[in-house]
Motif scaffolding. Structure first.
Motif, PDB file in Angstrom:
ATOM      1  N   GLU A   1       1.020  -1.289   0.280  1.00  0.00           N
ATOM      2  CA  GLU A   1       0.050   0.081   0.383  1.00  0.00           C
ATOM      3  C   GLU A   1       0.725   1.428  -0.824  1.00  0.00           C
ATOM      4  OE1 GLU A   1      -3.451  -0.468  -0.687  1.00  0.00           O
ATOM      5  OE2 GLU A   1      -3.073  -2.266  -0.500  1.00  0.00           O
TER       6      GLU A   1
ATOM      7  N   SER B   1      -9.246   5.437   1.298  1.00  0.00           N
ATOM      8  CA  SER B   1      -8.785   4.065   1.585  1.00  0.00           C
ATOM      9  C   SER B   1      -9.525   2.599   1.108  1.00  0.00           C
ATOM     10  CB  SER B   1      -8.435   2.923   2.537  1.00  0.00           C
ATOM     11  OG  SER B   1      -9.858   2.993   3.031  1.00  0.00           O
ATOM     12  N   ASN B   2      -8.869   1.126   0.035  1.00  0.00           N
ATOM     13  CA  ASN B   2     -10.433   0.314  -0.125  1.00  0.00           C
ATOM     14  C   ASN B   2     -11.213   0.129   0.362  1.00  0.00           C
ATOM     15  OD1 ASN B   2      -8.028   0.326  -2.360  1.00  0.00           O
ATOM     16  ND2 ASN B   2      -7.194  -1.705  -1.227  1.00  0.00           N
ATOM     17  N   ASP B   3     -11.241   0.365   2.211  1.00  0.00           N
ATOM     18  CA  ASP B   3     -12.629   0.400   2.778  1.00  0.00           C
ATOM     19  C   ASP B   3     -13.786   1.396   2.645  1.00  0.00           C
ATOM     20  OD1 ASP B   3     -11.275  -2.597   4.035  1.00  0.00           O
ATOM     21  OD2 ASP B   3     -11.355  -1.219   5.741  1.00  0.00           O
TER      22      ASP B   3
ATOM     23  N   PRO C   1     -15.404  -4.682  -0.382  1.00  0.00           N
ATOM     24  CA  PRO C   1     -13.311  -4.152  -0.103  1.00  0.00           C
ATOM     25  C   PRO C   1     -12.414  -5.325  -1.010  1.00  0.00           C
ATOM     26  CG  PRO C   1     -14.421  -4.765   2.218  1.00  0.00           C
ATOM     27  CD  PRO C   1     -15.568  -5.080   1.651  1.00  0.00           C
ATOM     28  N   LEU C   2     -12.646  -6.624  -1.145  1.00  0.00           N
ATOM     29  CA  LEU C   2     -11.975  -7.811  -1.525  1.00  0.00           C
ATOM     30  C   LEU C   2     -11.994  -6.563  -3.864  1.00  0.00           C
ATOM     31  CD1 LEU C   2      -9.670  -9.328  -2.506  1.00  0.00           C
ATOM     32  CD2 LEU C   2     -12.040 -11.310  -2.553  1.00  0.00           C
TER      33      LEU C   2
ATOM     34  N   LYS D   1     -10.448  -3.285  -3.488  1.00  0.00           N
ATOM     35  CA  LYS D   1      -8.799  -3.835  -4.308  1.00  0.00           C
ATOM     36  C   LYS D   1      -8.768  -4.275  -5.266  1.00  0.00           C
ATOM     37  CE  LYS D   1      -4.767  -6.162  -1.594  1.00  0.00           C
ATOM     38  NZ  LYS D   1      -4.789  -7.084  -0.609  1.00  0.00           N
ATOM     39  N   THR D   2      -8.844  -5.327  -5.618  1.00  0.00           N
ATOM     40  CA  THR D   2      -9.165  -5.654  -6.889  1.00  0.00           C
ATOM     41  C   THR D   2      -9.148  -4.397  -8.512  1.00  0.00           C
ATOM     42  OG1 THR D   2      -9.616  -7.813  -6.875  1.00  0.00           O
ATOM     43  CG2 THR D   2     -10.015  -7.089  -8.983  1.00  0.00           C
TER      44      THR D   2
ATOM     45  N   VAL E   1      -8.384  -1.433  -7.770  1.00  0.00           N
ATOM     46  CA  VAL E   1      -7.350  -0.740  -7.430  1.00  0.00           C
ATOM     47  C   VAL E   1      -5.718  -1.208  -8.116  1.00  0.00           C
ATOM     48  CG1 VAL E   1      -5.937   0.424  -5.899  1.00  0.00           C
ATOM     49  CG2 VAL E   1      -8.394   0.569  -5.941  1.00  0.00           C
ATOM     50  N   ASN E   2      -5.853  -2.501  -8.083  1.00  0.00           N
ATOM     51  CA  ASN E   2      -4.350  -3.314  -8.256  1.00  0.00           C
ATOM     52  C   ASN E   2      -4.521  -3.205 -10.459  1.00  0.00           C
ATOM     53  OD1 ASN E   2      -4.294  -4.351  -5.675  1.00  0.00           O
ATOM     54  ND2 ASN E   2      -4.839  -6.011  -6.093  1.00  0.00           N
TER      55      ASN E   2
ATOM     56  N   ARG F   1       0.290   2.990  -4.650  1.00  0.00           N
ATOM     57  CA  ARG F   1      -1.170   4.131  -4.486  1.00  0.00           C
ATOM     58  C   ARG F   1      -0.900   5.287  -5.397  1.00  0.00           C
ATOM     59  NH1 ARG F   1      -5.412   1.360  -2.502  1.00  0.00           N
ATOM     60  NH2 ARG F   1      -6.573   3.123  -2.743  1.00  0.00           N
TER      61      ARG F   1
END
Length: 227
Positions: free
Chosen positions: A125, A174-176, A186-187, A190-191, A193-194, A205
């Motif tokens: 992160e 944030s992801n959350d 959240p997953l 995150k996916t 973002v990745n 980030r």
């Protein structure tokens, strides 16, 4: 798994203080120390560090150039750089972000904040959430101007959702936070973002934030988009 840390600062007393804090915490280890930027780059290649604490002002090679060289070396793709700054005086902070730094620390950082910062960037992160760093990032990134010639063609690779999430990342969410705002898990956040990082060839980030400002997706004074 132990987080391996490289200390890069020309002041031996500062290195000694950070080393004492880091080595006293289970799961952390200082594996090398560098007194200048050139030595920091060499040791990053040989000491197998996960995180480099990088001072900006050092002899022979400054921390900005050392950060650029680490960021440009494909063999060091997993190495994260935390820039040591005095906050008020380091007008080169935005250049460090562009060079590939993952976050910032003041030299007067509290021990628990130091360890937290190392843990955050070691996990992949960027250190953008703590209030001190968020204010610093906001202050310097707003000075970025969009690149001449319009947005990068790489942005065309993003889906509408990924572009939306890129803007939210640039605002420091944030992801959350993103998941809650967009009613995602959240997953899933995150996916997205990745995937954006992969398509834009961003290390983390922090580089996504720089790209968003450089390409005019976010500008100084922009309010957070409506949910």
């Amino acid at each position: 798994m132990t987080i391996r840390v490289l200390l890069a600062d020309d002041q031996a007393l500062i290195r000694a203080g950070f080393k004492m804090i880091i080595d006293s915490e289970p799961g952390f280890q200082v594996v090398a120390e560098a007194a200048d930027g050139r030595e920091a780059v060499d040791l990053a290649r040989t000491a197998r560090a996960d995180v480099v604490l990088m001072d900006i002002r050092m002899p022979r090679m400054d921390g900005l150039e050392a950060t650029r060289r680490i960021g440009a070396d494909d063999n060091l793709a997993g190495v994260r750089v935390l820039v040591l700054t005095t906050f008020e005086n380091d007008d080169n902070v935005v250049l460090a972000l562009q060079a590939g730094a993952s976050g910032f620390l003041g030299k007067s950082v509290e021990p628990e904040d130091l360890l937290h910062a190392i843990r955050v960037v070691a996990s992949g992160e960027a250190l953008l959430s703590p209030k001190a760093t968020r204010g610093l990032v906001s202050r310097f990134l707003t000075s970025l101007r969009p690149e001449p010639g319009g947005a990068s063609p790489a942005l065309d690779l993003l889906t509408e959702r990924e572009r939306e999430i890129l803007v939210l990342v640039a605002h420091g969410l944030s992801n959350d936070d993103i998941a809650e705002r967009l009613h995602l898990s959240p997953l899933t956040a995150k996916t997205h973002v990745n995937r954006a990082m992969t398509k834009l060839n961003a290390r983390d980030r922090a580089q996504l934030v720089v790209l968003a400002y450089q390409n005019g997706l976010v500008r100084q004074g922009d309010a957070l988009p409506e949910a």
